[in-house]
Design an enzyme around this catalytic site. Structure first.
Site: not given
Lengths: 816, 167
Positions: A251, A401-402, A771
């Site tokens: 990423q 996802r945070c 998120e």
């Protein structure tokens, strides 16, 4: 400037009869400044990247084959804590197709057996003497085919001397606990760091004097991102020119290139000799931010044998060895008045990091953004402290996802807020309305130092309440309870903190967390734009094109977006923590504005007027008072290559590195309605309404898709997902047969909507959205379930809340 | 000991020599270079490798290549001509039924059989129908919409609006 209405949306709630919902509808209007042909912000443009994915022509890491490529498989430890007595590779080397077996001792010769983590801790690449967690990499087998590599793996014999591991984080600091990190000179315990925020003395005083104090212990369990694609790479080292191309599921390709140079610079792989290419990524969710040992081993092997080496994790390896999140043990307390005013909060965190602190956090924030834990409420007294410990589990701390531990913080504040409402017998919606920060109080300074940029929390919750007919539901609940049925309504009104971040505070390994955009417009008016971020499904190829289209007026269809190649894209810190739109999206807008400035000069030259005499709307300049005198952006760009003013640089391109002045603070108001079967504990989510405020919306279709997906990844830890270990450190659910990723059956039909308070400091007023729902959904679900069970004196349930836990809680109280 | 097998993939006949233990998904991806069929797990749980075998959706990680001897397979590469989208693919595009795209080929192959056996499914039938396929990105709402869209199109009906619906 003509302003067009793109569309009006409306929707009737599903199953209106079920909960006797009023059949009203709400309409949102989004004003688009550009035509559909240009498709700037506000248009639900269909995604540009979909064609290749729909036709099986995506380019994922395991699709890559290079001539002479070797395959790597990894021998992993069956034990959580053990000495390695011997590694016998003789039989493996005799397996047909096996080319080599690499151990920690081999890497040690080159100083490649250790690597730094993103939090400046250290991690073994391959062990030389001790394994620290089950499924840790022990040796690597290199072979001419995937199957031969697996055969070789099975033939490697490792002798271990098993030791008693530390698995329970609460016991990690016991005086008799073995010290795990004996590799660290002078280390005498398993403590990693202590971190605190707020004012302890003031907080303790308010708590001591408060009318009402509530307290709950909460565990936010270890979970796994489980992107459908696992991690992998093809390391391709060329001896002739001493150059490494690292194709890798990452990423953050630029940061990874720098990390590779830091780890392997001493063997000649300095940064100009390394190219990282991140191809299409099959989901990331934070799991593809860190550097895992497998990547480094593949590089080392390719470096040693001079051939490309492919390493692709199995799902079970992925579930057992990397990409973990959470594992926070939290004690949350709230002090307030009997009539519902929140006065103070206090939080104590024990963070289980596993064998090393490999969290993906900004350097100055080992506990991430946990100090956002004061939430959406107007009070100024808080204290939080956190301590992290080592245990014999795989390294944890990726995001799932945070944005850096916001999920843990939001769960704590939203659960303890409900606990407070229950204690004083006040409606949890009304308690929230009473305590919200008011919209006129933004920018709002939180007691832990955040400056919330904008929000309208009252409007968000009011809208959610209107959509579900909140008071109607409460009446229905009374009726259902009379019938002996369990129905619950849960609210979560959260504030996120994303878009890291301002360089004065935010860096990873010293690299400031700016991000970048480079726009090149070709002579015929079509463009290519490159970014330091990397989409993993978020739709950057479409969204970024729309941002540029909004500013420049070049149709988004004509703007090609590229990411993921460090040789071509400008440097950036990558995509995670909802930072792409707040940073790289902002960079795109600013770079495009630079181009508008240049376009103005060229237009003035072409139209033979002064710059001040020109009016701009996306796509063209016109002469004030003479609207027939027009130069389109395409004509201007063409002139930049064919007829530019003397003294001006030819060409039409701009680059911007955007350093955000502040973070962005998306918020949401979620309401979940559940019914629970008393006999079985089965939970039925009847409705879930999510009202998000992510500021200005670039592509409503993509934003809604992000919210749907995020909500499902909030449902998952609330009701299904938790990685379990026994006392020996064996993972008990390390395959997708046992680790319950929600299917279409478990996932409810989500209802989503928005209030919009633009970020005042972001160039296009956007805040980021990917998120928020993962952060906001778990406490809404947990609060709904606890609300349903509250008549029986139940004040808290630990997530994941399973039917068995519910049944047991009811059974223990003699209800069933 | 290798074994020679013959099979048809996307209408094209192949004769290949394979190890008896070779998984069908590896034959498809490695030997035939059809990389649109993906691998997301090792326990037959995720469905990313779903293809059609004689018209039935199967998880190609759970079948040996030799078991496909004499059979006809269809993969995502075979469902439409390059550069064109069939109704299901178009349904996914119009309704934002994909994010990262990794589960998408398997979803589409599963939905192909679902619609062949039940041309007009309800939302619930679709949800059960794709419950052997995991998607981590979308939350499934729009996958369901995508399949309903394709169902309408294939029956010659006007599909529902593809604009996002907000409360």
């Amino acid at each position: 400037m003509p302003v067009q209405q793109c569309r009006a949306w409306n929707r009737l709630p599903p199953n209106p009869s079920l909960f006797n919902i009023n059949n009203y509808q709400i309409t949102i209007m989004i004003q688009c400044k550009t035509s559909k042909e240009i498709s700037g912000m506000g248009h639900s443009m269909k995604r540009k990247e979909d064609g290749r994915f729909l036709q099986g022509k995506g380019n994922y890491i395991d699709d890559l084959k290079l001539p002479g490529m070797l395959y790597m498989d990894i021998v992993r430890s069956p034990y959580a804590y053990a000495k390695i007595k011997n590694i016998d590779i003789e039989a493996a080397l005799k397996v047909p197709g096996v080319a080599a077996v690499v151990t920690g001792k081999d890497l040690e010769k080159y100083g490649l057996h250790w690597m730094p983590t993103l939090m400046s801790d250290t991690q073994m690449v391959l062990p030389t003497d001790t394994v620290m967690y089950q499924a840790q990499e022990v040796a690597a087998v290199i072979a001419t085919s995937r199957y031969a590599a697996r055969d070789g793996r099975e033939a490697v014999r490792v002798e271990y001397e098993v030791m008693k591991p530390v698995i329970d984080a609460h016991k990690a600091l016991d005086p008799d606990a073995p010290v795990l990190r004996t590799d660290k000179p002078g280390k005498k315990d398993n403590h990693i760091w202590h971190w605190e925020a707020g004012d302890k003395e003031k907080t303790d005083k308010v708590f001591a004097e408060a009318d009402v104090v509530v307290k709950e212990h909460m565990h936010i369990p270890r979970i796994h991102v489980s992107s459908i694609e696992t991690c992998g790479c093809v390391a391709d080292y060329h001896k002739v020119d001493n150059h490494l191309t690292m194709h890798m599921t990452t990423q953050a390709p630029h940061a990874i290139r720098t990390v590779i140079a830091l780890v392997a610079g001493h063997v000649g792989l300095t940064e100009e000799k390394v190219r990282v290419i991140s191809p299409d990524i099959g989901g990331g969710f934070g799991g593809k931010v860190p550097v895992y040992p497998g990547y480094v081993i593949a590089i080392a092997v390719s470096f040693l044998v001079g051939k490309p080496v492919k390493w692709i994790e199995d799902r079970s390896e992925n579930l057992q060895a990397d990409s973990f999140a959470r594992d926070y043990h939290i004690t949350a307390e709230m002090a307030g008045t009997k009539d519902g005013k929140i006065l103070a909060t206090r939080f104590k965190v024990l963070a289980d990091h596993g064998y090393t602190d490999a969290s993906a956090n900004p350097s100055k924030y080992p506990v991430g953004m946990f100090s956002i834990c004061t939430g959406s409420y107007d009070y100024q007294t808080t204290y939080m402290e956190a301590d992290a410990v080592y245990t014999n589990k795989p390294p944890g701390g990726v995001a799932y996802r945070c944005s850096f531990r916001v999920t843990e913080a939001v769960h704590a504040i939203e659960r303890i807020t409900d606990r407070f409402a229950f204690e004083i017998k006040k409606d949890p919606a009304e308690l929230r309305m009473q305590n919200f920060i008011k919209k006129e109080d933004f920018p709002w300074h939180s007691p832990t130092g955040w400056i919330y940029d904008s929000g309208d929390y009252h409007a968000g919750l009011q809208k959610a309440m209107d959509v579900v007919d909140y008071y109607g539901l409460r009446k229905l609940q009374v009726q259902k309870r009379k019938e002996g049925k369990l129905m619950g309504i849960g609210i979560s009104t959260f504030t996120e903190v994303v878009g890291a971040g301002p360089s004065k505070d935010f860096d990873i390994l010293g690299i400031k967390m700016f991000d970048s955009a480079e726009i090149r417009v070709h002579p015929t008016g079509k463009a290519i734009a490159r970014f330091g971020t990397k989409s993993q499904g978020q739709g950057h190829e479409t969204t970024y094109a729309q941002i540029i289209a909004e500013v420049l007026g070049i149709p988004a269809e004509n703007i090609q977006v590229e990411e993921g190649d460090t040789d071509t894209a400008p440097y950036g810190l990558g995509t995670y923590a909802s930072r792409s739109t707040p940073t790289a999206g902002a960079a795109a807008a600013v770079a495009a504005r630079k181009l508008v400035d240049k376009a103005r000069k060229i237009a003035a030259y072409l139209l033979e007027v002064s710059e001040e005499d020109l009016d701009w709307e996306p796509g063209k300049f016109t002469v004030k008072g003479a609207p027939e005198k027009v130069k389109t952006i395409q004509e201007i760009v063409f002139a930049a290559y064919t007829n530019h003013p003397q003294g001006m640089q030819a060409g039409f391109e701009a680059t911007h590195y955007y350093d955000p002045p502040n973070l962005t603070f998306p918020s949401g108001a979620y309401i979940c309605v559940v019914e629970i079967d008393k006999e079985t504990g089965a939970i039925d989510i009847k409705r879930f309404v999510a009202i998000d405020d992510c500021g200005h919306i670039i592509n409503p279709m993509i934003v809604q898709g992000q919210v749907h997906g995020g909500l499902t990844q909030g449902l998952a830890p609330a009701m299904y997902e938790e990685l379990l270990y026994d006392e020996a450190g064996n993972i008990l659910n390390g395959t997708l047969m046992d680790y319950l990723v929600p299917t279409a059956i478990e996932s409810p039909s989500w209802e989503t909507g928005h209030v919009v308070t633009p970020s005042p400091h972001h160039p296009i007023g956007a805040k980021g959205v990917g998120e928020s729902p993962t952060v906001g959904a778990p406490p809404a679900i947990a609060n709904a379930i606890v609300d349903a069970l509250s008549p029986y004196g139940i004040t808290h349930m630990e997530i994941p809340i399973t039917p068995f836990k519910i049944w047991k809680a009811l059974h223990d109280r003699g209800v069933v | 000991m290798n074994k020679e097998i013959s099979l048809t993939v996307n209408g094209e006949a192949h004769t290949v020599s394979v190890e008896p233990r070779l998984l069908l998904v590896h034959l498809i991806r490695e030997n035939l270079n059809l990389t649109g069929t993906h691998i997301g797990c090792d326990t037959s749980s995720c469905g990313a490798c779903t293809i059609l075998m004689d018209g039935k959706s199967v998880k190609s990680c759970t079948i040996l290549a030799v078991q496909a001897n004499g059979h006809s397979l269809e993969t995502i590469e075979g469902v439409s001509a390059e550069g064109q989208l069939n109704p299901l693919q178009n349904g996914f595009k119009q309704n934002h039924g994909l994010h990262c795209g990794f589960c998408t080929p398997g979803m589409i192959m599963r939905a192909t059989e679902l619609l062949a056996s039940n041309p007009n499914p309800t939302e619930e039938e679709i949800r059960w129908g794709i419950s052997g396929n995991l998607c981590r990105c979308t939350g499934y709402n729009n996958i369901v919409k995508a399949i309903l869209h394709a169902s309408a199109t294939m029956q010659g009906l006007e599909p529902a609006s593809t604009e996002p619906q907000f409360v």
